[in-house]
Design a protein around this motif. Structure first.
Motif, PDB file in Angstrom:
ATOM      1  N   LEU A  13     -20.945 -43.489 -23.869  1.00 47.02           N
ATOM      2  CA  LEU A  13     -20.953 -44.440 -22.785  1.00 47.02           C
ATOM      3  C   LEU A  13     -19.370 -44.282 -21.790  1.00 47.02           C
ATOM      4  O   LEU A  13     -19.466 -44.352 -20.687  1.00 47.02           O
ATOM      5  N   PHE A  14     -18.548 -43.972 -22.582  1.00 47.77           N
ATOM      6  CA  PHE A  14     -17.004 -43.697 -22.147  1.00 47.77           C
ATOM      7  C   PHE A  14     -17.218 -42.551 -21.259  1.00 47.77           C
ATOM      8  O   PHE A  14     -16.385 -42.459 -20.228  1.00 47.77           O
ATOM      9  N   ALA A  68     -24.535 -50.278 -31.948  1.00 51.25           N
ATOM     10  CA  ALA A  68     -24.078 -49.656 -30.530  1.00 51.25           C
ATOM     11  C   ALA A  68     -24.313 -50.661 -29.404  1.00 51.25           C
ATOM     12  O   ALA A  68     -23.341 -50.877 -28.725  1.00 51.25           O
ATOM     13  N   VAL A  69     -25.540 -50.981 -29.301  1.00 48.42           N
ATOM     14  CA  VAL A  69     -25.738 -51.850 -28.129  1.00 48.42           C
ATOM     15  C   VAL A  69     -25.094 -53.173 -28.222  1.00 48.42           C
ATOM     16  O   VAL A  69     -24.699 -53.758 -27.129  1.00 48.42           O
ATOM     17  N   TRP A  70     -25.089 -53.926 -29.607  1.00 46.44           N
ATOM     18  CA  TRP A  70     -24.538 -55.111 -29.829  1.00 46.44           C
ATOM     19  C   TRP A  70     -22.973 -54.930 -29.525  1.00 46.44           C
ATOM     20  O   TRP A  70     -22.287 -55.845 -28.884  1.00 46.44           O
ATOM     21  N   ASN A  92     -17.861 -53.876 -22.000  1.00 41.56           N
ATOM     22  CA  ASN A  92     -18.463 -53.857 -20.746  1.00 41.56           C
ATOM     23  C   ASN A  92     -17.129 -53.952 -19.707  1.00 41.56           C
ATOM     24  O   ASN A  92     -17.691 -53.347 -18.590  1.00 41.56           O
ATOM     25  N   SER A  93     -16.313 -54.440 -19.962  1.00 40.75           N
ATOM     26  CA  SER A  93     -15.153 -54.271 -18.910  1.00 40.75           C
ATOM     27  C   SER A  93     -14.597 -52.826 -18.567  1.00 40.75           C
ATOM     28  O   SER A  93     -13.902 -52.361 -17.672  1.00 40.75           O
ATOM     29  N   GLY A 146     -20.501 -48.068 -13.717  1.00 41.38           N
ATOM     30  CA  GLY A 146     -21.953 -47.236 -13.573  1.00 41.38           C
ATOM     31  C   GLY A 146     -23.038 -47.152 -14.675  1.00 41.38           C
ATOM     32  O   GLY A 146     -23.798 -46.445 -14.442  1.00 41.38           O
ATOM     33  N   VAL A 147     -22.318 -47.709 -15.900  1.00 35.96           N
ATOM     34  CA  VAL A 147     -23.553 -47.672 -16.881  1.00 35.96           C
ATOM     35  C   VAL A 147     -23.652 -49.038 -17.533  1.00 35.96           C
ATOM     36  O   VAL A 147     -22.793 -49.783 -17.400  1.00 35.96           O
ATOM     37  N   THR A 148     -24.673 -49.273 -18.309  1.00 35.10           N
ATOM     38  CA  THR A 148     -24.757 -50.376 -18.978  1.00 35.10           C
ATOM     39  C   THR A 148     -24.562 -50.246 -20.670  1.00 35.10           C
ATOM     40  O   THR A 148     -24.536 -49.007 -21.217  1.00 35.10           O
ATOM     41  N   SER A 149     -24.549 -51.129 -21.332  1.00 33.50           N
ATOM     42  CA  SER A 149     -24.641 -51.050 -22.796  1.00 33.50           C
ATOM     43  C   SER A 149     -25.972 -50.325 -23.489  1.00 33.50           C
ATOM     44  O   SER A 149     -25.796 -50.082 -24.615  1.00 33.50           O
ATOM     45  N   THR A 150     -26.678 -50.495 -22.938  1.00 37.01           N
ATOM     46  CA  THR A 150     -28.095 -50.109 -22.963  1.00 37.01           C
ATOM     47  C   THR A 150     -28.420 -48.695 -22.414  1.00 37.01           C
ATOM     48  O   THR A 150     -29.634 -48.280 -22.160  1.00 37.01           O
TER      49      THR A 150
END
Length: 461
Positions: free
Chosen positions: A90-91, A405-407, A413-414, A418-422
């Motif tokens: 994600l990062f 990971a999703v939780w 989120n901050s 351009g991406v979401t946690s899912t």
């Protein structure tokens, strides 16, 4: 070593982190390591102390209890690895998205610097110094354009004030402000921001000439719609500016923020609306674009030229615009690097766990494997048998790790852009990396099991 590691993760930028040896850190690390060793050895020790002799002798080679605990630990390792890998993905994808944002500028090949002075200067002398500096920059070898500006792109924002565009009526509660930047001629040539309509500022736009302005696309679209903005007027602080150009949108607050409605005005036409420091040479950042090569080669030339123009001044904070923009993404680079580092570390630990538990199972099941081979099982069958064990650990580990990971990603989120946690790509990349690494770690013990000689295995007690 710590300082070198931090510098590497920051891509050469300096960070306000203390990396000197600290006895408290060593003490904490030693205590945690000792506690982990004690706990790791305590569980099998307690389990061994409760074993009855006769059943143990009958099931000497079963090792069922230890096997279950080991499998649970490996599943936990895989889940942690999956969680960290998803976070790293994600990062990293956030960093890639930020780098792909259209900033409206071409930041390569630009040298930027600021000035320091022993004292302030009268207005007339300030204009002389500013003009002389930009003129000297334009004469340096390899320089194609040179300019100055109050604010650089991606510097954190512009100064704002109320505006009244010609023919526009603000609705109740509507924001009537716009962002302003005071610039010298050739600013758009240096930054590479295209002028879509009209002209750039030039030497005829003096302090005594009619006030002029260049507006951004967003400004023109917001206040003039589909009407031609050129030769229209905008009034601000009792000064009326004629629009002589429209420039492509450029980002000034940051890569995550939107594009403001921007007005550019000549640096000699700020008048009494300017803050005291803006009318001084020290209130500007000076920029020079080179045709090729490293822009930092201008540093020594500029450092020598500034005192010749004004002995009370010297150059300060020389750097490239590319380095300046990269520094604005330092947090994102650090998060991506740290996430990747810890994700890789957890992946290595998980692979070692898989390798260890499968190697242990092979050593405990030599006789069973010999019987299977004697009954006609091929090497491929034995490899599939062992790899099935790996899969039975991998699947629940991946599933638990993905859910965790999703939780957990909701709390980051901050930091995402351009991406979401899912994000499916991050989840798929993490799962794929973990699966390939885990299966590779389990293949060597599986291959060893397939090469067991059944005659030797059947004689094994």
């Amino acid at each position: 070593f710590g300082r070198a590691l931090v510098t590497m993760m920051a891509n050469g930028d300096e960070l306000p982190l203390g990396v000197s040896p600290d006895w408290r850190i060593f003490a904490f690390t030693g205590a945690v390591s000792l506690l982990a060793c004690i706990l790791a050895g305590l569980a099998p020790g307690l389990s061994a102390g409760r074993v009855s002799v006769n059943p143990a002798l009958k099931e000497a080679r079963a090792g069922g209890g230890h096997r279950s605990v080991g499998r649970l630990l490996v599943v936990a390792q895989l889940a942690i690895s999956m969680t960290l890998l998803v976070g790293a993905g994600l990062f990293i994808r956030t960093l890639v998205k930020l780098y792909s944002v259209d900033t409206g500028i071409q930041r390569g090949g630009i040298f930027v610097f600021n000035l320091n002075a022993k004292h302030h200067f009268p207005p007339e002398r300030s204009v002389e110094i500013q003009t002389a500096i930009v003129d000297r920059l334009r004469k340096l070898p390899g320089v194609t354009f040179a300019t100055a500006a109050n604010m650089l792109p991606l510097s954190g924002g512009l100064w704002t004030r109320q505006v009244q565009p010609e023919g526009y009526t603000f609705r109740a509660g509507e924001d009537d402000s716009a962002a302003f930047n005071s610039i010298a001629p050739q600013y758009f040539g240096v930054t590479g921001t295209p002028l879509l309509l009209g002209r750039d500022f030039n030497e005829r736009d003096t302090e005594t000439a009619s006030p002029v302005a260049i507006v951004s696309q967003t400004f023109a679209r917001a206040f003039f719609g589909g009407q031609p903005p050129l030769r229209r007027h905008v009034t601000s602080n009792n000064v009326t500016y004629e629009i002589v150009g429209v420039a492509k949108d450029a980002k000034y607050e940051g890569l995550r923020q939107g594009v403001p409605r921007t007005m550019y005005i000549p640096w000699v036409q700020q008048g009494d609306m300017a803050l005291a420091n803006r009318s001084q040479p020290m209130g500007y950042t000076y920029l020079a674009r080179v045709a090729s090569g490293d822009p930092m080669r201008l540093s020594a030339l500029v450092a020598h030229a500034i005192p010749e123009i004004e002995p009370a001044m010297h150059m300060w904070n020389p750097q490239t615009l590319d380095a300046y923009v990269n520094r604005s993404m330092l947090n994102e680079r650090m998060m991506a690097t740290l996430g990747g580092f810890f994700g890789l570390l957890a992946l290595i630990v998980a692979c070692l766990g898989i390798f260890g538990i499968l190697a242990f199972q092979v050593s405990r099941r030599i006789k069973e494997i010999g019987v299977r081979v004697a009954l006609g099982a091929t090497r491929s069958d034995i490899v599939r048998l062992m790899m099935r064990e790996v899969t039975m650990l991998l699947v629940p580990g991946c599933a638990i790790g993905a859910v965790c990971a999703v939780w957990l990603a909701r709390f980051a989120n901050s930091f995402l852009f351009g991406v979401t946690s899912t994000d499916p790509a991050a989840l798929a990349l993490a799962a794929g990396t973990l699966a390939v690494s885990t299966l590779a770690a389990g293949f060597l013990p599986a291959l060893r099991a397939a090469r067991i000689d059944p005659m030797i295995a059947l004689r094994c007690d």
